[in-house]
Design a protein around this motif. Structure first.
Motif, PDB file in Angstrom:
ATOM      1  N   ASP A  44       0.837  -1.192   0.000  1.00  0.00           N
ATOM      2  CA  ASP A  44       0.000   0.000   0.000  1.00  0.00           C
ATOM      3  C   ASP A  44       0.876   1.248   0.000  1.00  0.00           C
ATOM      4  OD1 ASP A  44      -2.534  -1.263   0.078  1.00  0.00           O
ATOM      5  OD2 ASP A  44      -2.209  -1.734   2.194  1.00  0.00           O
ATOM      6  N   LYS A  46       2.739   4.483   0.856  1.00  0.00           N
ATOM      7  CA  LYS A  46       3.311   5.030   2.095  1.00  0.00           C
ATOM      8  C   LYS A  46       3.463   4.011   3.228  1.00  0.00           C
ATOM      9  CE  LYS A  46       2.111   9.891   1.647  1.00  0.00           C
ATOM     10  NZ  LYS A  46       1.361  10.998   2.214  1.00  0.00           N
ATOM     11  N   MET A  47       3.205   2.742   2.945  1.00  0.00           N
ATOM     12  CA  MET A  47       3.336   1.722   3.993  1.00  0.00           C
ATOM     13  C   MET A  47       4.523   0.821   3.653  1.00  0.00           C
ATOM     14  SD  MET A  47       0.793   2.123   6.156  1.00  0.00           S
ATOM     15  CE  MET A  47       0.385   0.575   6.940  1.00  0.00           C
ATOM     16  N   PRO A  48       5.098   0.151   4.663  1.00  0.00           N
ATOM     17  CA  PRO A  48       6.136  -0.835   4.347  1.00  0.00           C
ATOM     18  C   PRO A  48       5.561  -1.919   3.427  1.00  0.00           C
ATOM     19  CG  PRO A  48       6.039  -0.414   6.715  1.00  0.00           C
ATOM     20  CD  PRO A  48       4.847   0.247   6.106  1.00  0.00           C
TER      21      PRO A  48
END
Lengths: 75, 606
Positions: A44, A46-48
């Protein structure tokens, strides 16, 4: 392509892990080596990136995933 | 000497084995010349004494960090008679990497397949005998957290010290060769799980970018409620101590015609110190039980995943989320929670950031003081202001110290495994929390007693009037300086107490504003909840301006959290220099903040 660009639920193999020695040692110790097969579980914005490799679910920092070159393979 | 070293990746349950083996017979210090922690412990088995060294958490033996270098040197030095290599049985292939790295060392060893309960619950079958045959060393299936099977481990260790075994290996040049070797060992000896992974159950919400964060915050809030429930019985019993003991002791001593100073020490100071130490330890216990549980079931790893992006901006990484959240309850808990960080620099920086998070005690005093000066909406604004400033301060801390503690060249993003959710081992969690709580109690009793005596000496007034106390004399002497920062001598004295314990702030205010009665009596009685806020409100609003109150509240909130947080920071960082730097920075930053807030607020709240 970069690992950070790969879509969820696709399978791939690692082509290159970049040149940073520290990062290289660290990432291989959790199972991601050059040539290793993995599945992107979630990616996703901006997510790891969540990657499943060697029976382990790994969360990898997004910026680090820009350094990892991968190739998609047919599942 | 029988010396055993424990080696394993940070999530292999190494510290669980260490704690269960040695119990409270542990000694924590530093590796010579390094800030890396050295944990040593002992245990006895069949009348023989064994020393256990918990090697610093590292992912391999490739010299990637101070921790890895120390670990490698220690094993090579031959100081350990036996190395116990720990791996996670539920993720055997990946976690055997440590063993592959270790294989080049020519020392006696055994392999412990930890977390067998998780592996079994996943339906995994592991043929430990076959693995042992192939490796040439004993292999022990194990579940450290349930506390059973330690007799088996101890007897295995005793046997191996007599007739040691070494690994049979070929030389492995690179990582791929190591994994190939691992696969050849596991081939036919361990069943592998599914080739593809499907997000299931709770993770469908927990891993969503927005709802996952909402869930994290909700669960943490529920966790704090649970922590309060756990500690409230201890606190209420301890709270009765000063009342139950105070009057009888005073009566008894007065009957013996003892000097009033001594009466005050025994009837007031000592029961209150005990009360304070017990309630603080109960707090630490509650927070540790809750966070121990959240960690063990696998929740904190998800929280780290959620907040990695935000924490990267501070030069930290996702794992720092747990200590920071713990800090919302108690800074002491937060500081000791920084153990999960990968290296010392990150750990120290996380501790400094944790200090910026106001703990639960602060929220019990800010609304009270604010309510005296401002209407409800004003108090709401004060709280919002404080919350916003947390982020500003965290940012400042990371800018000022981040470059030094976590230099760009050593910055590593989060590489973390998300373990499958699993059941908690309550016995272990409670035991661990109890050890921490008891350690905290012992340290608190020493430091708090000392500081209480100092404060008591400062605030004791022979005439019963505040003007004859040392507190007043010192306070008014330095007032011209403290005025620059927006605080008069009264608020400044309370600001100083705030750095020792937030719980003592209302008591101090009560003592310095009341003026007429015996300062020591008022201050110590107030600590146990006997503050008449409406009377204090009247006295405070008559004496100081709204601007000064506002400046004081900000200064108080963002100064040194408390004496025990300071002591814990030193204990965890092993660095006097950095502990002093942290305290110095926070005091200075609080004074500057106070000055700014005062001068901005003065035209409006004069």
């Amino acid at each position: 392509m970069k690992l950070s660009e790969m879509k969820a639920d696709r399978t791939g193999t690692v082509k290159s892990l970049g040149r940073d020695e520290r990062f290289l040692k660290r990432i291989t110790s959790v199972g991601l080596t050059e040539g290793a097969r993995f599945q992107v579980v979630k990616n996703d914005r901006k997510m790891p990136v969540l990657v499943y490799a060697r029976e382990t679910l790994l969360a990898l920092n997004r910026r680090d995933c820009d350094m990892i070159e991968v190739a998609e393979v047919e599942a | 000497m029988n010396c055993i070293a424990l080696l394993g990746q940070p999530n292999s349950g190494k510290s669980t084995v260490f704690n269960q083996l040695t119990g409270s017979r542990q000694h924590v210090g530093n590796w010579p010349g390094k800030t890396v922690e050295k944990s040593e412990g002992t245990y006895s088995y069949n009348n023989k004494k064994y020393t256990v060294v918990d090697l610093p958490g590292s992912y391999g033996l490739s010299g990637n960090s101070d921790e890895e270098i120390i670990t490698e040197q220690f094993i090579k030095s031959g100081q350990a008679d036996l190395v116990c290599v720990l791996v996670d049985a539920s993720q055997l292939e990946r976690s055997m990497y440590m063993l592959a790295d270790f294989a080049s060392m020519d020392v006696p060893s055994i392999l412990i397949l930890n977390m067998m309960d998780v592996a079994t619950s996943q339906g995994k079958k592991i043929d430990d005998k076959l693995i042992s045959e192939r490796l040439g060393i004993p292999v022990l299936p194990f579940t450290a957290a349930d506390g059973k099977g330690f007799d088996g481990l101890k007897s295995l260790i005793a046997g191996e010290l007599k007739t040691p075994h070494k690994l049979v290996t070929e030389s492995m040049t690179d990582a791929n060769a190591k994994y190939a070797w691992i696969n050849s060992i596991l081939e036919g000896a361990a069943s592998t799980s599914e080739k593809t992974y499907t997000i299931s159950g709770f993770d469908r919400i927990m891993l969503k970018p927005f709802w996952g964060k909402v869930m994290t915050i909700l669960i943490i809030l529920v966790g704090f409620l649970a922590a309060m429930l756990i500690m409230s019985p201890f606190m209420s019993v301890a709270g009765m101590l000063p009342q139950v003991l105070g009057a009888p002791i005073a009566g008894f001593l007065n009957g013996l015609n003892v000097h009033p100073w001594l009466v005050s020490v025994f009837s007031l100071l000592i029961p209150n110190t005990f009360y304070f130490c017990i309630s603080m330890s109960a707090f630490v216990f509650g927070v540790n039980v809750v966070f121990g549980f959240l960690e063990e079931i696998g929740f904190l790893a998800r929280a780290a995943y959620q907040f990695d992006g935000a924490l990267s901006k501070l030069g930290l990484q996702g794992k720092a989320v747990a200590p920071i959240l713990m800090g919302m309850g108690c800074t002491i808990g937060g500081a000791s929670g920084t153990r999960v960080m990968d290296n010392w620099g990150q750990k120290m920086l996380t501790m400094m950031v944790v200090w910026a998070v106001p703990c639960a005690s602060i929220w019990s005093i800010i609304p009270v003081i604010s309510g005296m000066f401002f209407p409800a909406w004003g108090t709401a604004l004060v709280c919002i202001g404080i919350i916003l400033y947390i982020f500003v301060l965290m940012f400042i801390v990371s800018r000022v110290f981040g470059g030094k503690l976590v230099p760009e060249s050593t910055r590593s993003g989060m590489i973390m495994e998300l373990p499958p959710y699993h059941k908690a081992h309550w016995k272990y969690i409670i035991k661990e929390a109890w050890i921490k709580c008891f350690d905290m109690f012992k340290r608190a009793l020493k430091t708090v007693t000392l500081v209480s005596i100092i404060f008591w000496a400062f605030s004791f007034s022979p005439s019963g009037n505040v003007e004859s106390s040392l507190l007043y004399k010192v306070g008014t002497f330095i007032e011209p300086v403290t005025r620059i920062f927006g605080m008069g001598w009264r608020t400044f004295m309370a600001f100083i107490t705030a750095a020792f314990a937030k719980e003592a702030v209302l008591g101090t205010l009560n003592a310095v504003f009341a003026g007429q009665s015996n300062v020591a009596d008022v201050a110590f009685n107030a600590a146990t909840g006997g503050v008449d806020t409406s009377a204090l409100s009247q006295m405070m609003t008559q004496t100081i301006s709204g601007a000064e109150a506002l400046a004081f509240m900000f200064a108080c909130t963002f100064s040194v959290p408390c004496l025990m947080a300071l002591s814990t920071t030193y204990k965890e960082s092993h660095s006097l220099k950095w502990t002093a730097k942290t305290a110095g920075f926070y005091i200075l930053a609080a004074l500057i903040l106070s000055c700014i807030v005062y001068h901005i607020a003065l035209p409006f709240l004069g």
